[in-house]
Design a protein around this motif. Structure first.
Motif, short mmCIF file in Angstrom:
data_model
loop_
_atom_site.label_atom_id
_atom_site.label_comp_id
_atom_site.label_asym_id
_atom_site.label_seq_id
_atom_site.Cartn_x
_atom_site.Cartn_y
_atom_site.Cartn_z
N ILE A 187 4.50 96.96 101.43
CA ILE A 187 5.49 97.19 102.49
C ILE A 187 5.87 95.87 103.14
O ILE A 187 6.36 95.83 104.26
N GLY A 188 5.59 94.76 102.42
CA GLY A 188 6.00 93.45 102.90
C GLY A 188 5.17 92.90 104.02
O GLY A 188 5.64 92.04 104.79
N LYS A 189 3.89 93.33 104.14
CA LYS A 189 3.03 92.88 105.24
C LYS A 189 1.72 92.30 104.68
O LYS A 189 0.64 92.64 105.13
N GLN A 190 1.86 91.40 103.72
CA GLN A 190 0.67 90.80 103.09
C GLN A 190 -0.27 90.18 104.11
O GLN A 190 -1.50 90.27 103.98
N ASN A 205 -4.34 77.48 83.02
CA ASN A 205 -3.59 76.57 83.89
C ASN A 205 -4.01 76.75 85.35
O ASN A 205 -4.98 77.44 85.64
N GLU A 206 -3.24 76.15 86.24
CA GLU A 206 -3.58 76.17 87.66
C GLU A 206 -2.73 77.18 88.42
O GLU A 206 -1.51 77.16 88.34
N LEU A 207 -3.42 78.05 89.16
CA LEU A 207 -2.77 78.99 90.07
C LEU A 207 -2.82 78.37 91.46
O LEU A 207 -3.90 78.11 92.00
N VAL A 208 -1.67 78.11 92.03
CA VAL A 208 -1.59 77.49 93.36
C VAL A 208 -1.09 78.52 94.36
O VAL A 208 -0.03 79.13 94.16
N ILE A 209 -1.85 78.72 95.43
CA ILE A 209 -1.51 79.68 96.47
C ILE A 209 -1.20 78.91 97.74
O ILE A 209 -2.08 78.26 98.33
N ASN A 210 0.05 78.92 98.13
CA ASN A 210 0.48 78.23 99.35
C ASN A 210 0.42 79.19 100.52
O ASN A 210 0.95 80.32 100.44
N VAL A 211 -0.21 78.76 101.61
CA VAL A 211 -0.38 79.64 102.76
C VAL A 211 -0.04 78.88 104.03
O VAL A 211 -0.03 77.65 104.09
N GLY A 223 -4.29 79.54 106.98
CA GLY A 223 -3.63 80.70 107.57
C GLY A 223 -3.78 81.92 106.69
O GLY A 223 -4.51 81.92 105.69
N THR A 224 -3.05 82.96 107.04
CA THR A 224 -3.18 84.24 106.34
C THR A 224 -1.94 84.64 105.56
O THR A 224 -2.00 85.57 104.76
N LYS A 225 -0.81 83.96 105.76
CA LYS A 225 0.43 84.36 105.11
C LYS A 225 0.67 83.53 103.85
O LYS A 225 0.68 82.30 103.89
N ILE A 226 0.84 84.21 102.73
CA ILE A 226 1.16 83.53 101.48
C ILE A 226 2.66 83.24 101.46
O ILE A 226 3.49 84.14 101.58
N THR A 227 2.99 81.95 101.32
CA THR A 227 4.40 81.56 101.32
C THR A 227 4.93 81.29 99.91
O THR A 227 6.16 81.16 99.72
N GLY A 228 4.04 81.19 98.95
CA GLY A 228 4.48 80.97 97.58
C GLY A 228 3.30 80.91 96.63
O GLY A 228 2.20 80.49 97.01
N VAL A 284 -3.04 88.73 94.00
CA VAL A 284 -3.40 87.43 94.56
C VAL A 284 -3.56 87.55 96.07
O VAL A 284 -2.66 88.03 96.77
N THR A 285 -4.72 87.12 96.56
CA THR A 285 -4.98 87.09 98.00
C THR A 285 -5.27 85.65 98.41
O THR A 285 -5.25 84.74 97.58
N VAL A 286 -5.54 85.43 99.68
CA VAL A 286 -5.82 84.07 100.16
C VAL A 286 -7.31 83.78 99.97
O VAL A 286 -8.15 84.45 100.56
N PRO A 287 -7.65 82.78 99.15
CA PRO A 287 -9.07 82.49 98.90
C PRO A 287 -9.77 81.93 100.13
O PRO A 287 -9.15 81.34 101.01
N LEU A 288 -11.08 82.09 100.14
CA LEU A 288 -11.88 81.40 101.14
C LEU A 288 -11.99 79.92 100.81
O LEU A 288 -12.10 79.07 101.70
N PHE A 289 -11.98 79.62 99.51
CA PHE A 289 -12.30 78.27 99.06
C PHE A 289 -11.03 77.49 98.72
O PHE A 289 -10.01 78.07 98.32
N ASP A 290 -11.11 76.18 98.86
CA ASP A 290 -9.96 75.33 98.57
C ASP A 290 -9.65 75.31 97.08
O ASP A 290 -8.49 75.23 96.68
#
Length: 720
Positions: free
Chosen positions: A601-604, A713-719, A686-691, A660-666
């Protein structure tokens, strides 16, 4: 003054295991704390109610084992408890050699002692100050007898070392009339002396376990005494200055096979050798997921959870591949034979994680459950539902195919189409009506018996998802007709949705809704299984959009989902249900997949806020920091943490993809299927995934496929 062995032993052992290695970074096994999950919650603020009795903890054991091994050598502080060991206890009765965490096993309990056994002294007090454990090793000082007890293990063998006080008699107690089951009856057992320093025996009927033990001291005599109606065997050893060491091989085939397993896995190796090998085995497994960043506590929690994921299912075949099949025949089918996973408890996450890291083991587990299906005519189930289908399909679609997929599918399809009291109950009714009607029970409560009520809503919801899982494999194997039928049935979850209340709700046989209806009341089997309507309403992992569309609009669904975390728990004390955020119960499985619905519902970010809270507050709980929010259930609660901590969750485990969620680890370096290595990197806070990008390419949405990850390969999660 007594030495603090809890501190000394691990230090000595660590030096012995690492001398000459001088690693640049801490070994991952140094982060593992086997005591995590052994403590119990007693504080009402943690539990969500005022306790009148002991709640179920994680029911974990602290003893020595290898990944998915036959042997778990561990202390027993209370027979009949979940894993035989409860941190708050002060007495050790024995060291058992098999354990799961579900009130069973606990085979071949032994205890070193000195002096004379009477009704009140075949146990010893101990202190946590003189107790220690690491991956593959356990130690405790038995205060009554002045004995320091240490143990380690291989896949099928245990190695004990007991250091007695000078001049004390060296004796060993075997209480073969006891196991950890709550249903202790007349247990069949045998015992015999084989040679000057060797004894053997068996315990149990049906799936009997056999053992063959070699001591490093000659046996002086063997006595048998009755204590509290239990027949106890006492082995007296010739005195000597060395610690008493005992090497024990186990088998589910025969004593001779137990001996062969001992020769194959320990033979002339020393206690230090086996400790070193056990540590190395765990290090190799844990190193398949290397994390960096985060706090020391988070890393310890992470690797302790990853360790616990691999303590079940357990090996049942011998070193030469032989095992006893369900008909009692000794066979060798070319695969390692394992126990059935705790499917209802761990199909959501743990079984898939196990397959990601050890696909060879996952394939052999599927071969094992298919072997049982050949004997019974149906694929094994566990406790509730039919979730072997999720595991098999999830593995097949991820490329794990070292088993007879056609046979596995045959029995999965039988489960989905032929009613069997040991598979899908009320299947004919489910197929005919599209839902299972609930029995009428006068004044149902959380104590309503299983034979009175059907847990009809839960079964309907779970069967719909199981249908979906079987359908996916049907499509892959070219069974188009059954694919279409099962996919149509996978929408049956909608038939128990009551639009007037916004809840999944029970129906009577005439189609009317069950009344009276209280969505906050926690039933055990009436309408829902170990849950209430709040916790059961949001289960449709194969069709989240369809679930959301049952509500007037996304805003209405969001309000309902928000309310799950706002409406307060009613303070009821119910087994299996502990630790709450509103009505959300992290201490039991039905809630575990709910939070992720915010994504649709767009509230990740609302989802992530709750995931962070759960990871931060609902592990390492209690005054000792050793309690879980609830039962670990063969690794299910542990796997939830592991996956969310690295930023991937098995939202629909039958599907070969991850949310995909926001990891605890870098950064996380994940070795997938032994050969393919991919990286997960977090950029920002932060908690919002931007890309999300993979291999530099933008990902639309929040899912990444297993096949993509296999590319390495590398999965990059921008938050932010």
């Amino acid at each position: 003054m007594m030495l603090n062995i809890r501190n000394i032993i691990p230090a000595i052992l660590f030096l012995a295991l690492t001398v000459g290695c001088a690693p640049a970074q801490p070994k991952l096994t140094s982060y593992v704390n086997p005591f995590v999950g052994t403590a119990t919650l007693w504080d009402a603020a943690d539990l969500g109610y005022e306790p009148t009795h002991r709640a179920w903890g994680a029911e974990s054991f602290p003893g020595a084992s290898l990944p998915n091994a036959m042997v778990q050598v561990t202390p027993v502080t209370l027979f009949g408890s979940g894993a035989g060991y409860q941190y708050e206890d002060t007495v050790i009765y024995a060291f058992a050699h098999t354990m799961m965490g579900h009130w069973n096993l606990g085979n071949v309990p032994i205890l070193p002692f000195t002096g004379t056994i009477t009704a009140d002294n075949y146990h010893s007090t101990y202190s946590h100050n003189n107790e220690s454990a690491k991956a593959g090793y356990y130690q405790v000082y038995l205060e009554r007898y002045g004995i320091n007890a240490e143990m380690t293990s291989t896949l099928r063998c245990a190695y004990h070392r007991y250091t007695f006080r000078e001049k004390d008699d060296k004796k060993l107690l075997l209480n073969l009339s006891r196991v950890n089951s709550r249903r202790v009856g007349n247990i069949k057992w045998t015992f015999r002396q084989e040679s000057e320093n060797t004894f053997s025996g068996s315990q149990g009927s049906g799936e009997a376990i056999y053992f063959y033990a070699i001591a490093n001291h000659p046996i002086k005599s063997i006595d048998s005494v009755s204590v509290d109606a239990e027949r106890i065997t006492i082995v007296n050893f010739v005195d000597g200055e060395r610690p008493l060491e005992l090497k024990i091989g186990f088998s589910y085939v025969s004593v001779d096979k137990a001996r062969q397993n001992l020769e194959a896995e320990i033979n002339n190796k020393s206690f230090a050798d086996i400790c070193r090998e056990a540590d190395g085995t765990w290090e190799n497994l844990l190193s398949k997921i290397r994390v960096s960043g985060g706090t020391e506590k988070q890393r310890s929690t992470f690797y302790s959870c990853l360790y616990k994921v691999f303590l079940w299912p357990a090996l049942r075949s011998d070193a030469d591949g032989e095992f006893t099949d369900p008909q009692g025949n000794v066979v060798n089918k070319g695969f390692r034979y394992y126990t059935t996973p705790a499917f209802w408890d761990d199909y959501r996450n743990k079984d898939i994680l196990l397959g990601m890291l050890t696909p060879d083991v996952a394939g052999d587990i599927i071969s094992s459950i298919t072997e049982r299906a050949k004997a019974t005519g149906h694929m094994p189930t566990y406790f509730h539902g039919d979730h072997a289908s999720t595991f098999v399909t999830g593995m097949y679609l991820r490329g794990v195919r070292n088993y007879d997929a056609d046979s596995a599918y045959h029995y999965m399809l039988r489960n989905a189409t032929v009613e069997n009291p040991r598979a899908r109950l009320y299947l004919d009714e489910y197929i005919a009506n599209g839902y299972i009607a609930e029995n009428y029970v006068k004044n149902p409560t959380f104590a309503t018996e299983v034979d009175e009520a059907k847990a009809a809503v839960t079964k309907t919801l779970e069967y719909a998802y199981d249908d979906y899982a079987v359908a996916l494999l049907a499509r892959e194997l070219g069974d188009t007709d059954n694919y279409r039928t099962l996919m149509q049935r996978s929408a049956n979850y909608k038939n128990v949705f009551d639009a007037s209340t916004g809840f999944m709700r029970g129906r009577w046989a005439n189609g009317e809704w069950v009344t009276p209806f209280d969505p906050a009341y926690p039933y055990y089997v009436f309408m829902y299984r170990e849950a209430n309507a709040w916790q059961s309403t949001f289960f449709a992992p194969h069709d989240p959009i369809g679930l959301i569309n049952l509500y007037p609009d996304k805003e209405a669904f969001e309000q309902k989902l928000d309310s799950l975390y706002i409406v307060p728990w009613n303070g009821m004390e119910v087994y299996n249900m502990t630790t709450f955020i509103g009505q959300y119960c992290h201490g039991n499985q039905p809630s575990h997949g709910v939070t992720y619905l915010y994504y649709f519902i767009g509230k990740q970010e609302k989802c992530q806020e709750k995931l962070n809270l759960l990871m931060d507050k609902y592990y390492n709980m209690g005054k000792e920091g050793l309690a879980y929010a609830g039962m670990d259930d063969a690794g299910g609660l542990s796997a939830w943490y592991v996956l969310n901590a690295i930023g991937l969750y098995t939202f629909s485990p039958a599907d070969p993809e991850y949310l995909v969620t926001v990891p605890l680890f870098d950064k996380t370096v994940f070795t997938l299927e032994d050969t393919n290595q991919f990286t997960i990197s977090k950029v920002g806070t932060g908690t919002k995934i931007t890309g999300i990008t993979y291999d530099g390419q933008q990902i639309n949405g929040y899912f990444i496929s297993h096949d993509d990850l296999k590319r390495g390969n590398e999965l990059v999660i921008n938050v932010e």
